[in-house]
Write an enzyme that holds these catalytic residues in place. Structure first.
Site, PDB file in Angstrom:
ATOM      1  CG  ASN A  31      -2.077 -15.238 107.227  1.00 24.45           C
ATOM      2  OD1 ASN A  31      -3.044 -15.964 106.993  1.00 24.45           O
ATOM      3  ND2 ASN A  31      -1.976 -14.521 108.328  1.00 24.45           N
ATOM      4  CG  ASP A  81      -0.378 -11.237 105.293  1.00 23.44           C
ATOM      5  OD1 ASP A  81       0.705 -11.489 105.864  1.00 23.44           O
ATOM      6  OD2 ASP A  81      -1.479 -11.366 105.869  1.00 23.44           O
ATOM      7  CG  HIS A 106      -1.507 -22.012 102.285  1.00 20.54           C
ATOM      8  ND1 HIS A 106      -2.645 -21.743 103.004  1.00 20.54           N
ATOM      9  CD2 HIS A 106      -1.329 -23.358 102.388  1.00 20.54           C
ATOM     10  CE1 HIS A 106      -3.122 -22.874 103.524  1.00 20.54           C
ATOM     11  NE2 HIS A 106      -2.335 -23.858 103.174  1.00 20.54           N
ATOM     12  CB  CYS A 117      10.277 -18.335  81.030  1.00 17.03           C
ATOM     13  SG  CYS A 117       9.956 -16.730  81.781  1.00 17.03           S
ATOM     14  CB  CYS A 146       8.944 -15.926  77.870  1.00 15.78           C
ATOM     15  SG  CYS A 146       7.494 -16.301  78.862  1.00 15.78           S
ATOM     16  CB  SER A 186     -11.610 -21.279 110.081  1.00 17.72           C
ATOM     17  OG  SER A 186     -10.989 -21.556 108.846  1.00 17.72           O
ATOM     18  CB  ALA A 236     -12.668 -13.796 116.076  1.00 20.04           C
ATOM     19  CD  GLU A 237     -16.400 -16.692 113.564  1.00 20.72           C
ATOM     20  OE1 GLU A 237     -17.422 -16.128 113.209  1.00 20.72           O
ATOM     21  OE2 GLU A 237     -15.683 -17.360 112.794  1.00 20.72           O
TER      22      GLU A 237
HETATM   23  P1  NAD Z   1     -10.056 -18.325 107.554  1.00 14.58           P
HETATM   24  O1  NAD Z   1     -10.512 -17.115 106.836  1.00 14.58           O
HETATM   25  O2  NAD Z   1     -10.651 -19.631 107.173  1.00 14.58           O
HETATM   26  O3  NAD Z   1     -10.348 -18.145 109.118  1.00 14.58           O
HETATM   27  C1  NAD Z   1      -9.993 -16.978 109.810  1.00 14.58           C
HETATM   28  C2  NAD Z   1     -10.357 -17.159 111.258  1.00 14.58           C
HETATM   29  O4  NAD Z   1      -9.856 -16.037 111.954  1.00 14.58           O
HETATM   30  C3  NAD Z   1     -11.854 -17.244 111.523  1.00 14.58           C
HETATM   31  O5  NAD Z   1     -12.121 -18.369 112.349  1.00 14.58           O
HETATM   32  C4  NAD Z   1     -12.179 -15.941 112.235  1.00 14.58           C
HETATM   33  O6  NAD Z   1     -13.150 -16.108 113.234  1.00 14.58           O
HETATM   34  C5  NAD Z   1     -10.833 -15.595 112.871  1.00 14.58           C
HETATM   35  N1  NAD Z   1     -10.604 -14.165 113.089  1.00 14.58           N
HETATM   36  C6  NAD Z   1     -11.067 -13.106 112.367  1.00 14.58           C
HETATM   37  N2  NAD Z   1     -10.576 -11.962 112.858  1.00 14.58           N
HETATM   38  C7  NAD Z   1      -9.777 -12.291 113.918  1.00 14.58           C
HETATM   39  C8  NAD Z   1      -8.995 -11.537 114.838  1.00 14.58           C
HETATM   40  N3  NAD Z   1      -8.904 -10.202 114.769  1.00 14.58           N
HETATM   41  N4  NAD Z   1      -8.324 -12.214 115.796  1.00 14.58           N
HETATM   42  C9  NAD Z   1      -8.399 -13.567 115.893  1.00 14.58           C
HETATM   43  N5  NAD Z   1      -9.150 -14.328 115.049  1.00 14.58           N
HETATM   44  C10 NAD Z   1      -9.805 -13.698 114.065  1.00 14.58           C
HETATM   45  O7  NAD Z   1      -8.485 -18.339 107.442  1.00 14.58           O
HETATM   46  P2  NAD Z   1      -7.458 -19.531 107.482  1.00 14.58           P
HETATM   47  O8  NAD Z   1      -7.828 -20.501 108.531  1.00 14.58           O
HETATM   48  O9  NAD Z   1      -6.129 -18.885 107.463  1.00 14.58           O
HETATM   49  O10 NAD Z   1      -7.617 -20.345 106.109  1.00 14.58           O
HETATM   50  C11 NAD Z   1      -7.980 -19.840 104.879  1.00 14.58           C
HETATM   51  C12 NAD Z   1      -6.932 -19.614 103.820  1.00 14.58           C
HETATM   52  O11 NAD Z   1      -6.992 -18.248 103.621  1.00 14.58           O
HETATM   53  C13 NAD Z   1      -5.499 -19.854 104.074  1.00 14.58           C
HETATM   54  O12 NAD Z   1      -5.107 -20.826 103.168  1.00 14.58           O
HETATM   55  C14 NAD Z   1      -4.770 -18.547 103.685  1.00 14.58           C
HETATM   56  O13 NAD Z   1      -3.761 -18.841 102.748  1.00 14.58           O
HETATM   57  C15 NAD Z   1      -5.813 -17.736 103.025  1.00 14.58           C
HETATM   58  N6  NAD Z   1      -5.903 -16.284 103.298  1.00 14.58           N
HETATM   59  C16 NAD Z   1      -4.808 -15.555 103.635  1.00 14.58           C
HETATM   60  C17 NAD Z   1      -4.930 -14.204 103.909  1.00 14.58           C
HETATM   61  C18 NAD Z   1      -3.691 -13.423 104.263  1.00 14.58           C
HETATM   62  O14 NAD Z   1      -2.601 -13.734 103.795  1.00 14.58           O
HETATM   63  N7  NAD Z   1      -3.818 -12.416 105.123  1.00 14.58           N
HETATM   64  C19 NAD Z   1      -6.179 -13.587 103.867  1.00 14.58           C
HETATM   65  C20 NAD Z   1      -7.298 -14.366 103.510  1.00 14.58           C
HETATM   66  C21 NAD Z   1      -7.138 -15.726 103.235  1.00 14.58           C
END
Ligand code: NAD
Length: 249
Positions: A102, A104, A119, A130, A154, A194, A219-220
């Site tokens: 993430n 964030d 990331h 710059c 710049c 995921s 979640a999945e």
């Molecule tokens: P992804 O979106 O591919 O997968 C998210 C996973 O989380 C899914 O499998 C989903 O089923 C699960 N999920 C959804 N809600 C949930 C919950 N409440 N509790 C538990 N699981 C839950 O995300 P990823 O695998 O992190 O990869 C994607 C890319 O997305 C990363 O490179 C990341 O940098 C970027 N990203 C970051 C943010 C952030 O910073 N919050 C948001 C969106 C995407």
């Protein structure tokens, strides 16, 4: 109580070098949409068009138009009980660090001290010319009048959030640190990802190959569920606080 949560609590309670890997799912309950999964952004946008370095350079205004919308949500978001539980696991010594995909910043906001951002961070932006950095919140405030945003130092040159876009190299220090932590870990807690983005998804594979027991909270189903000792399908903001409660009992 979800199946397997007792066993997950036992594993974490006994861990000497526990490690967490988190993804977008852990921030879903803070209101930040995931990429994949139910309600994921990629059901609305083409990822390569929106999040690759080539498309950013070809049309920064198109990137920033989406980023403006997402930033207005992400910059206001607050840590949820899942982030807070991970910080509590670190304070109590059950995990040594959080490796996160993430951008964030919510793990640090929640009190996690050792956070490895694989990331990058969406909290700052950088001038591609710059190298000057400024807080994303300040750039966000001027997007209404300047699209795409330009460097104040710049002039003229386009700014990019300090996040890793598709097609860009991974930050070397963070990547090396994540894999070093994984190779030393004895319990690998994987939350809200995921597990399809590499090399991040290699982190738990390295941990398991090095002898760690894996717990998946998502979640999945994920592609690595079969390698895990415990798989809990649920929301991290509910499952993780329950795990902490069980460990503390
Ligand atoms: P992804 O979106 O591919 O997968 C998210 C996973 O989380 C899914 O499998 C989903 O089923 C699960 N999920 C959804 N809600 C949930 C919950 N409440 N509790 C538990 N699981 C839950 O995300 P990823 O695998 O992190 O990869 C994607 C890319 O997305 C990363 O490179 C990341 O940098 C970027 N990203 C970051 C943010 C952030 O910073 N919050 C948001 C969106 C995407």
């Amino acid at each position: 109580m979800p199946d397997g949560i007792d066993r997950a609590a036992e594993l974490l309670a006994a861990a000497h070098h526990g490690l967490a890997l988190t993804g977008a799912g852990v921030s879903a309950e803070s209101g930040i949409p995931t990429f994949r999964g139910e309600g994921g952004l990629w059901t609305k946008y083409d990822p390569v068009k929106v999040s690759s370095i080539d498309s950013f350079l070809a049309d920064p205004a198109a990137y920033w138009t989406v980023a403006k919308q997402r930033g207005s949500v992400a910059l206001k978001a607050k840590p949820n009980p899942g982030h807070l539980a991970l910080a509590a696991l670190e304070s109590a010594g059950h995990i040594v660090a959080v490796v996160t995909q993430n951008t964030d910043g919510l793990h640090r906001d929640a009190g996690s001290r050792h956070v490895v951002e694989l990331h990058g961070s969406g909290r700052t932006v950088e001038c591609l010319s710059c190298g000057r950095r400024e807080p994303r919140s300040e750039v966000q405030a001027r997007l209404d009048v300047e699209m795409p945003p330009r460097c104040l130092s710049c002039g003229g040159t386009v700014l990019k959030p300090t996040v890793v876009l598709f097609g860009e190299p991974m930050p070397q220090a963070a990547t090396e640190e994540a894999f070093a932590l994984a190779s030393r870990s004895d319990v690998m807690l994987v939350v809200g990802t995921s597990l399809v983005v590499f090399p991040a998804a290699d982190v738990p594979l390295v941990a398991v190959r090095s002898g760690a027991r894996m717990i998946v909270v998502n979640a999945e189903p994920t592609p690595f569920d079969r390698l895990a000792e415990v798989v809990i399908h649920g929301r991290s903001g509910e499952v993780l606080p329950e795990l902490v409660r069980l460990i503390d009992e």
